[in-house]
Scaffold this motif. Structure first.
Motif, PDB file in Angstrom:
ATOM      1  N   GLU A  41    -101.909 -63.790 -48.749  1.00  0.00           N
ATOM      2  CA  GLU A  41    -103.441 -63.249 -48.112  1.00  0.00           C
ATOM      3  C   GLU A  41    -104.423 -64.058 -48.155  1.00  0.00           C
ATOM      4  O   GLU A  41    -104.918 -63.743 -48.768  1.00  0.00           O
ATOM      5  CB  GLU A  41    -103.378 -61.750 -47.909  1.00  0.00           C
ATOM      6  CG  GLU A  41    -104.087 -60.807 -48.159  1.00  0.00           C
ATOM      7  CD  GLU A  41    -103.238 -59.478 -49.160  1.00  0.00           C
ATOM      8  OE1 GLU A  41    -103.946 -58.456 -48.476  1.00  0.00           O
ATOM      9  OE2 GLU A  41    -101.754 -59.425 -49.039  1.00  0.00           O
TER      10      GLU A  41
ATOM     11  N   ASP B 146    -106.293 -46.956 -50.626  1.00  0.00           N
ATOM     12  CA  ASP B 146    -107.963 -45.958 -50.574  1.00  0.00           C
ATOM     13  C   ASP B 146    -107.019 -46.176 -49.233  1.00  0.00           C
ATOM     14  O   ASP B 146    -108.319 -46.399 -48.036  1.00  0.00           O
ATOM     15  CB  ASP B 146    -109.164 -47.037 -50.635  1.00  0.00           C
ATOM     16  CG  ASP B 146    -109.187 -48.423 -50.373  1.00  0.00           C
ATOM     17  OD1 ASP B 146    -110.061 -49.109 -50.322  1.00  0.00           O
ATOM     18  OD2 ASP B 146    -107.526 -48.797 -50.860  1.00  0.00           O
TER      19      ASP B 146
ATOM     20  N   GLU C 201    -107.859 -57.340 -43.515  1.00  0.00           N
ATOM     21  CA  GLU C 201    -107.740 -55.728 -43.477  1.00  0.00           C
ATOM     22  C   GLU C 201    -109.584 -55.585 -43.991  1.00  0.00           C
ATOM     23  O   GLU C 201    -110.161 -54.313 -43.919  1.00  0.00           O
ATOM     24  CB  GLU C 201    -107.871 -56.260 -45.381  1.00  0.00           C
ATOM     25  CG  GLU C 201    -108.100 -57.069 -46.304  1.00  0.00           C
ATOM     26  CD  GLU C 201    -107.867 -56.344 -47.857  1.00  0.00           C
ATOM     27  OE1 GLU C 201    -108.750 -56.273 -48.070  1.00  0.00           O
ATOM     28  OE2 GLU C 201    -106.345 -56.642 -48.060  1.00  0.00           O
TER      29      GLU C 201
ATOM     30  N   ARG D 148     -95.447 -59.235 -53.701  1.00  0.00           N
ATOM     31  CA  ARG D 148     -96.871 -59.389 -54.214  1.00  0.00           C
ATOM     32  C   ARG D 148     -97.589 -59.896 -55.504  1.00  0.00           C
ATOM     33  O   ARG D 148     -97.399 -59.103 -55.818  1.00  0.00           O
ATOM     34  CB  ARG D 148     -97.884 -58.847 -53.497  1.00  0.00           C
ATOM     35  CG  ARG D 148     -99.038 -59.198 -52.985  1.00  0.00           C
ATOM     36  CD  ARG D 148    -100.297 -58.038 -52.033  1.00  0.00           C
ATOM     37  NE  ARG D 148    -100.826 -57.008 -52.686  1.00  0.00           N
ATOM     38  CZ  ARG D 148    -101.470 -56.839 -52.099  1.00  0.00           C
ATOM     39  NH1 ARG D 148    -102.059 -57.328 -50.962  1.00  0.00           N
ATOM     40  NH2 ARG D 148    -101.757 -55.861 -52.283  1.00  0.00           N
TER      41      ARG D 148
ATOM     42  N   ALA E 294    -104.309 -56.542 -56.098  1.00  0.00           N
ATOM     43  CA  ALA E 294    -103.373 -56.346 -56.750  1.00  0.00           C
ATOM     44  C   ALA E 294    -102.835 -56.502 -57.850  1.00  0.00           C
ATOM     45  O   ALA E 294    -101.872 -56.669 -58.025  1.00  0.00           O
ATOM     46  CB  ALA E 294    -102.365 -56.555 -55.609  1.00  0.00           C
TER      47      ALA E 294
ATOM     48  N   HIS F  21    -102.854 -52.735 -43.517  1.00  0.00           N
ATOM     49  CA  HIS F  21    -103.128 -52.822 -45.768  1.00  0.00           C
ATOM     50  C   HIS F  21    -102.376 -51.156 -45.611  1.00  0.00           C
ATOM     51  O   HIS F  21    -103.440 -51.022 -44.737  1.00  0.00           O
ATOM     52  CB  HIS F  21    -105.248 -52.948 -44.812  1.00  0.00           C
ATOM     53  CG  HIS F  21    -105.637 -53.184 -46.236  1.00  0.00           C
ATOM     54  ND1 HIS F  21    -106.447 -52.621 -46.567  1.00  0.00           N
ATOM     55  CD2 HIS F  21    -105.320 -53.998 -47.476  1.00  0.00           C
ATOM     56  CE1 HIS F  21    -107.141 -52.912 -47.913  1.00  0.00           C
ATOM     57  NE2 HIS F  21    -106.084 -53.425 -48.754  1.00  0.00           N
TER      58      HIS F  21
ATOM     59  N   PRO G  77    -103.390 -50.218 -49.203  1.00  0.00           N
ATOM     60  CA  PRO G  77    -103.221 -49.502 -50.394  1.00  0.00           C
ATOM     61  C   PRO G  77    -103.486 -48.271 -51.075  1.00  0.00           C
ATOM     62  O   PRO G  77    -103.756 -47.640 -49.811  1.00  0.00           O
ATOM     63  CB  PRO G  77    -104.807 -50.493 -51.359  1.00  0.00           C
ATOM     64  CG  PRO G  77    -105.341 -50.694 -50.006  1.00  0.00           C
ATOM     65  CD  PRO G  77    -104.512 -50.104 -48.774  1.00  0.00           C
TER      66      PRO G  77
ATOM     67  N   GLY H 106    -101.848 -51.416 -53.712  1.00  0.00           N
ATOM     68  CA  GLY H 106    -102.840 -52.558 -53.777  1.00  0.00           C
ATOM     69  C   GLY H 106    -104.151 -51.758 -54.942  1.00  0.00           C
ATOM     70  O   GLY H 106    -103.721 -51.254 -55.350  1.00  0.00           O
ATOM     71  N   GLY H 107    -105.004 -52.666 -54.777  1.00  0.00           N
ATOM     72  CA  GLY H 107    -105.987 -52.355 -55.354  1.00  0.00           C
ATOM     73  C   GLY H 107    -106.079 -52.544 -56.763  1.00  0.00           C
ATOM     74  O   GLY H 107    -105.772 -51.910 -57.957  1.00  0.00           O
TER      75      GLY H 107
HETATM   76  C1  GCO Z   1    -104.555 -55.012 -50.157  1.00  0.00           C
HETATM   77  C2  GCO Z   1    -106.088 -55.163 -51.094  1.00  0.00           C
HETATM   78  C3  GCO Z   1    -106.678 -53.636 -52.143  1.00  0.00           C
HETATM   79  C4  GCO Z   1    -108.327 -53.784 -51.275  1.00  0.00           C
HETATM   80  C5  GCO Z   1    -108.869 -53.063 -51.406  1.00  0.00           C
HETATM   81  C6  GCO Z   1    -110.783 -52.434 -51.171  1.00  0.00           C
HETATM   82  O1  GCO Z   1    -104.602 -55.797 -50.002  1.00  0.00           O
HETATM   83  O2  GCO Z   1    -104.326 -53.530 -50.894  1.00  0.00           O
HETATM   84  O3  GCO Z   1    -107.373 -56.466 -50.961  1.00  0.00           O
HETATM   85  O4  GCO Z   1    -106.591 -54.587 -52.962  1.00  0.00           O
HETATM   86  O5  GCO Z   1    -109.240 -54.690 -52.529  1.00  0.00           O
HETATM   87  O6  GCO Z   1    -108.160 -51.842 -50.626  1.00  0.00           O
HETATM   88  O7  GCO Z   1    -110.797 -51.412 -51.189  1.00  0.00           O
END
Ligand code: GCO
Ligand code: MG
Length: 461
Positions: A285, A365, A311, A188, A202, A361, A363, A210-211
């Motif tokens: 995405e 978090d 997500e 990605r 990302a 999803h 990332p 991610g993130g």
């Molecule tokens: C992804 C997400 C993350 C989010 C994050 C929010 O596709 O990995 O878009 O980048 O922004 O998880 O807290």
């Protein structure tokens, strides 16, 4: 089938002499293990709140009245972590104490309905932790990994995607090369530089998850205000340059994706999705925000670029029409935001006959427990597509023992019972919320500030 049913079946087959001596012995041993054991009851519900690596994680622990039988589940909503923890402690715990652990669906419905108002991010995340902890307990009780409770593996391991970002297209190309060298076939990509404002998506962030920094925001994206700036049109043009450079330098062998992170006007997004057809992407995405779901019909009609979405979804009203309308190709929900692995499994089963694949999803978090739960789903779902993240390292891997291993672009689950994760709660307590939290994120208790277009208008980030 309950315990009495199992015993009756074994007695029946043994009586009929259908099972070999060794078989009967093994079955007897299994039966002895549960004979007379009342179904476990919930003795305690607690919350592990830890921040070993950037995101505020919330993990629910359910302890049963049977010694050594407990389970973990992910409730992580890093931007509002303390609200979720409160919902678990103040509202779900009193509801659950003394309840049987083996009625997972019934317990989910009870928790879901207990607030009367439903389908919100905070309460869904709270329920998710309980739901996944009960599946962990069920797997530990049965002595098998949860994916085996769902009918077993459809594949040996789950293919992952990597992230590659950079200030200039050539930097992104280099990042993709490095990811391919590590065995990834899906990358990605995004572009953006520090300080250009924005969050997520990302750009230039952690290659394995991610993130990262905002795609498309540049030092030159100055606005009529001091805050972080995101300039949409230049960001989209830069991404087309990135894709062009990647295809020119790397050809079409590598599967490319990009996270549009719901930042664009629907018309802009449709134009971009069309412009990307030449690059034969694996998926784009979040081209639209959930509020603009109704634009997918037109986007679908105008372009063949595969779409991944979800997500930000919290409600069946968001994912059902897109799946049953065959308006997306990948459903990308965040497990705890939809209420946990039980709900995600239903989404995967709903999606299969409509040709929609999963790309949960994943990332930073999502807690390691959440990553493991979605890996089990990846292994047991026929319509698995691709997995984001899940490669846990550093202190997090010391706190959450038993996480998946990585090899040649794939995530490999351990075959231990339940999720196969043990949590070092003492070590977790050494990383309270606020640890490693920089600047604004600390001031906002893990929340996000604003992102604005050059004229100062707030945009969805
Ligand atoms: C992804 C997400 C993350 C989010 C994050 C929010 O596709 O990995 O878009 O980048 O922004 O998880 O807290
Ligand atoms: Mg995303």
């Amino acid at each position: 089938m309950n315990r009495r049913g199992v015993l009756r079946m074994i007695a029946g087959s043994a009586a009929a002499g259908l099972t070999s001596g060794r078989h009967a012995l093994a079955q007897e041993k299994a039966a002895k293990a549960v004979r007379g054991m009342p179904s476990p009851k919930i003795k305690d519900v607690s919350l592990i709140a830890t921040q070993p690596a950037g995101a505020r994680l919330s993990v629910v622990k359910i302890v049963t009245d049977q010694d050594g039988l407990y389970g973990y589940g992910c409730s992580t909503f890093t931007q509002r972590a303390e609200l979720v923890n409160l919902a678990v402690e103040k509202y779900l715990k009193p509801l659950l104490l003394g309840k049987p652990t083996d009625r997972i669906e019934d317990t989910w419905q009870m928790c879901y309905d207990s607030s009367y108002w439903r389908n919100g991010p905070v309460l869904n995340n709270a329920i998710s932790g309980v739901d996944e902890a009960l599946w962990d307990i069920k797997g530990r009780q049965a002595g098998m990994p949860v994916y085996d409770l769902w009918g077993g593996k459809c594949r040996e391991a789950a293919q992952m995607f990597a992230n590659a970002g950079g200030a200039e297209p050539k930097d992104v190309v280099e990042g993709v090369r490095q990811a391919m060298a590590r065995g990834y076939k899906h990358v990605r990509v995004s572009t953006g530089v520090r300080g250009g404002g924005g969050r997520g998506g990302a750009g230039g962030g952690d290659p394995e998850g991610g993130g990262g920094r905002a795609a498309g925001s540049t030092a030159s994206a100055r606005g009529l205000h001091e805050g972080p700036v995101f300039d949409r049109a230049p960001a989209l043009r830069r991404m087309l340059d990135v894709f062009a450079a990647c295809r020119k330098e790397l050809g079409f062998e590598v599967e490319l994706m990009h996270d549009m992170h719901e930042r664009y006007e629907p018309r802009q997004a449709i134009q971009f999705v069309k412009d990307c057809e030449q690059f034969k992407l694996y998926f784009l995405e979040d081209p639209l925000s959930p509020e603009d779901n109704d634009w997918f019909r037109e986007m679908r009609a105008q372009s063949s670029t595969p779409i991944a979405m979800g997500e930000l979804f919290n409600s069946p009203h968001e994912w059902t029409p897109l799946i049953t309308g065959r308006l997306i190709d990948f459903i990308r929900c965040h497990l705890s935001q939809v209420g946990g692995v039980s709900v995600a499994r239903k989404i995967a089963l709903l999606a299969e006959p409509f040709g929609v694949k999963t790309a949960w999803h994943g990332p930073g978090d999502v807690s390691p427990v959440g990553h493991t739960a979605q890996l089990h789903l990846d292994l047991a779902s026929y319509n698995f597509g691709i997995q984001e993240g899940g490669l846990i390292g550093g202190v997090s891997a010391e706190i959450f023992k038993g996480c998946a291993t990585f090899k040649d672009g794939y995530l490999w689950a351990n075959a231990a019972p339940g999720w196969g994760i043990e949590v070092d709660e003492k070590l977790a307590a050494k990383y309270p919320y606020g640890t490693n939290e920089q600047g604004e994120r600390g001031r906002l208790n893990g929340g996000w500030g604003d992102l604005r277009s050059p004229d100062g208008t707030v945009i969805k980030q």
